[in-house]
Design an enzyme around this catalytic site. Structure first.
Site, PDB file in Angstrom:
ATOM      1  N   TYR A 148       0.835  -1.206   0.000  1.00 18.17           N
ATOM      2  CA  TYR A 148       0.000   0.000   0.000  1.00 18.17           C
ATOM      3  C   TYR A 148       0.870   1.256   0.000  1.00 18.17           C
ATOM      4  O   TYR A 148       1.862   1.336   0.726  1.00 18.17           O
ATOM      5  CB  TYR A 148      -0.929   0.022   1.207  1.00 18.17           C
ATOM      6  CG  TYR A 148      -2.046  -1.002   1.176  1.00 18.17           C
ATOM      7  CD1 TYR A 148      -2.304  -1.767   0.045  1.00 18.17           C
ATOM      8  CD2 TYR A 148      -2.851  -1.209   2.290  1.00 18.17           C
ATOM      9  CE1 TYR A 148      -3.329  -2.702   0.025  1.00 18.17           C
ATOM     10  CE2 TYR A 148      -3.879  -2.145   2.277  1.00 18.17           C
ATOM     11  CZ  TYR A 148      -4.106  -2.889   1.140  1.00 18.17           C
ATOM     12  OH  TYR A 148      -5.119  -3.815   1.130  1.00 18.17           O
ATOM     13  N   GLY A 178     -17.036  -0.460  -4.391  1.00 20.24           N
ATOM     14  CA  GLY A 178     -16.499   0.750  -4.995  1.00 20.24           C
ATOM     15  C   GLY A 178     -17.452   1.931  -4.972  1.00 20.24           C
ATOM     16  O   GLY A 178     -17.348   2.839  -5.808  1.00 20.24           O
ATOM     17  N   SER A 231     -14.062  -4.330   0.080  1.00 24.00           N
ATOM     18  CA  SER A 231     -14.967  -3.652  -0.856  1.00 24.00           C
ATOM     19  C   SER A 231     -16.433  -3.903  -0.504  1.00 24.00           C
ATOM     20  O   SER A 231     -17.223  -4.330  -1.347  1.00 24.00           O
ATOM     21  CB  SER A 231     -14.698  -4.077  -2.300  1.00 24.00           C
ATOM     22  OG  SER A 231     -15.335  -3.202  -3.216  1.00 24.00           O
ATOM     23  N   PRO A 232     -16.832  -3.643   0.743  1.00 24.33           N
ATOM     24  CA  PRO A 232     -18.218  -3.928   1.146  1.00 24.33           C
ATOM     25  C   PRO A 232     -19.254  -3.093   0.410  1.00 24.33           C
ATOM     26  O   PRO A 232     -20.418  -3.485   0.342  1.00 24.33           O
ATOM     27  CB  PRO A 232     -18.214  -3.610   2.650  1.00 24.33           C
ATOM     28  CG  PRO A 232     -17.093  -2.649   2.825  1.00 24.33           C
ATOM     29  CD  PRO A 232     -16.046  -3.077   1.854  1.00 24.33           C
ATOM     30  N   LEU A 233     -18.850  -1.947  -0.153  1.00 22.37           N
ATOM     31  CA  LEU A 233     -19.791  -1.094  -0.900  1.00 22.37           C
ATOM     32  C   LEU A 233     -19.562  -1.187  -2.408  1.00 22.37           C
ATOM     33  O   LEU A 233     -20.104  -0.379  -3.162  1.00 22.37           O
ATOM     34  CB  LEU A 233     -19.665   0.365  -0.446  1.00 22.37           C
ATOM     35  CG  LEU A 233     -19.890   0.642   1.042  1.00 22.37           C
ATOM     36  CD1 LEU A 233     -19.877   2.145   1.311  1.00 22.37           C
ATOM     37  CD2 LEU A 233     -21.187   0.028   1.533  1.00 22.37           C
ATOM     38  N   LEU A 241     -20.818   1.721  -5.337  1.00 21.68           N
ATOM     39  CA  LEU A 241     -22.086   1.451  -6.017  1.00 21.68           C
ATOM     40  C   LEU A 241     -23.212   1.123  -5.045  1.00 21.68           C
ATOM     41  O   LEU A 241     -24.389   1.299  -5.371  1.00 21.68           O
ATOM     42  CB  LEU A 241     -21.916   0.316  -7.021  1.00 21.68           C
ATOM     43  CG  LEU A 241     -21.051   0.631  -8.257  1.00 21.68           C
ATOM     44  CD1 LEU A 241     -20.901  -0.610  -9.116  1.00 21.68           C
ATOM     45  CD2 LEU A 241     -21.664   1.772  -9.063  1.00 21.68           C
ATOM     46  N   LEU A 242     -22.860   0.650  -3.838  1.00 18.67           N
ATOM     47  CA  LEU A 242     -23.873   0.343  -2.827  1.00 18.67           C
ATOM     48  C   LEU A 242     -23.971   1.442  -1.773  1.00 18.67           C
ATOM     49  O   LEU A 242     -24.644   1.277  -0.766  1.00 18.67           O
ATOM     50  CB  LEU A 242     -23.542  -0.987  -2.141  1.00 18.67           C
ATOM     51  CG  LEU A 242     -23.602  -2.221  -3.041  1.00 18.67           C
ATOM     52  CD1 LEU A 242     -22.998  -3.435  -2.342  1.00 18.67           C
ATOM     53  CD2 LEU A 242     -25.045  -2.513  -3.457  1.00 18.67           C
ATOM     54  N   GLY A 243     -23.328   2.565  -2.047  1.00 19.56           N
ATOM     55  CA  GLY A 243     -23.312   3.664  -1.078  1.00 19.56           C
ATOM     56  C   GLY A 243     -24.230   4.814  -1.426  1.00 19.56           C
ATOM     57  O   GLY A 243     -23.982   5.946  -0.986  1.00 19.56           O
ATOM     58  N   GLY A 244     -25.269   4.544  -2.215  1.00 25.75           N
ATOM     59  CA  GLY A 244     -26.191   5.612  -2.593  1.00 25.75           C
ATOM     60  C   GLY A 244     -25.725   6.396  -3.801  1.00 25.75           C
ATOM     61  O   GLY A 244     -25.918   7.609  -3.877  1.00 25.75           O
TER      62      GLY A 244
END
Length: 323
Positions: free
Chosen positions: A53, A215, A211-213, A217-220
């Site tokens: 990283y 990238g 990547s729970p969201l 796309l699942l964050g509104g």
């Protein structure tokens, strides 16, 4: 904060894991230190990083930032369950990538130096190494454990059969083996339900979803675009266009539940029995605070079924496709 055991181990970790990949390239060091302090204030004790990283031009940067945060004292290291990873190429020299015994020794010592600590709680294999036998890997890890440099081992981005292979090899050596697997897993990406999750559950590994969201796309994302807060570009824009109706259904359902879409996505993961702690990778303090809200979201059976209807998952293989 809620806590749970990491897989079958006795190690207790918070139900959210702080991902640090943005520290350095996207989040300045002072802000990163503030976010880590705030994570401790929220009760998050589980931090995840990796030796690569920091970006191609400054691999190790993120670990250095965390190390300087530990060096501030205040029992920061003592309050942190520290997870890092090795596998990726650090330089163009031979033997400075993957999971050879030589690279495990060198990469571990280099991470310890950058992190300004004398041990790693959870040392993870960032990817499967198809060219190094497990007897060599476990021998190197056993030496590191005896030296007190690491306590537990974990995997990341493994297939189900890789987990089985690793655990059977560890069993032959009377060694604990893996205690966790870090995989991409979210409402959109549910392929790990086929074989990775069954393997993890069979061998007692805790699942740490990244990547729970998906990238963002699942964050509104649709709501943010309408409000002019965010504009989706590139591959994410193509995915959004392809799944726009599905995402709209999801955001509308989140509104029905009275929660933000990102909170629902994280809460869904927290309701999955194999999941130990989703990795949240905030770039800002506001994003960290938003992630913590998910701990207060309860999804009943009807809500979970509705989410399965919107984002169909998988049954365990082979029933998913054979019967």
């Amino acid at each position: 904060m809620q806590y749970t055991h990491l897989g079958r181990s006795g190690l207790q970790v918070s139900r959210l894991c702080l991902g640090t990949m943005n520290f350095g390239p996207q989040t300045e060091e002072a802000d990163a230190h503030s976010i880590m302090d705030s994570a401790h204030d929220h009760g998050i004790n589980f931090f995840d990083t990796a030796n690569v990283y920091g970006g191609a031009g400054h691999r190790g940067w993120t670990e250095e930032i965390i190390g300087r945060w530990f060096a501030k004292g205040g029992e920061r290291r003592e309050h942190t369950v520290l997870a890092t990873k090795l596998y990726g190429t650090m330089t163009d020299r031979p033997n400075e990538s993957k999971l050879s015994a030589l690279n495990i020794r060198r990469a571990l010592d280099a991470s310890l130096k950058r992190l300004q600590t004398d041990y790693i709680d959870l040392y993870q294999f960032h990817h499967i190494d198809r060219n190094t036998p497990w007897d060599e890997i476990w021998q190197a890890i056993d030496v590191a454990v005896q030296q007190g440099k690491i306590l537990y081992s974990g995997s990341s981005n493994f297939a189900g059969w890789h987990i089985a292979q690793a655990q059977e090899a560890a069993h032959r050596r009377n060694y604990t083996g893996l205690v966790s697997e870090q995989s991409i897993y979210n409402l959109f990406m549910r392929q790990v339900e086929l074989e990775v999750i069954p393997a993890a559950q069979q061998y007692g590994l805790g699942l740490i979803p990244w990547s729970p969201l998906q990238g963002g796309l699942l964050g509104g994302v649709l709501k943010k675009e309408r409000d002019g807060v965010r504009r989706t570009e590139g591959r994410a824009a193509e995915t959004l266009k392809k799944h726009q109706d599905q995402i709209r259904q999801y955001e509308d359902f989140a509104d029905e539940l009275g929660h933000e879409p990102g909170d629902v996505a994280l809460a869904w993961l927290l309701h999955q029995p194999a999941v130990t702690a989703p990795i949240v990778g905030p770039r800002t303090q506001e994003q960290l605070d938003a992630a913590v809200r998910a701990l207060d979201v309860t999804l009943d059976a009807d809500a979970l079924k509705r989410l399965d209807d919107i984002f169909p998952g998988h049954r365990t293989a082979p029933e998913d496709y054979a019967w």
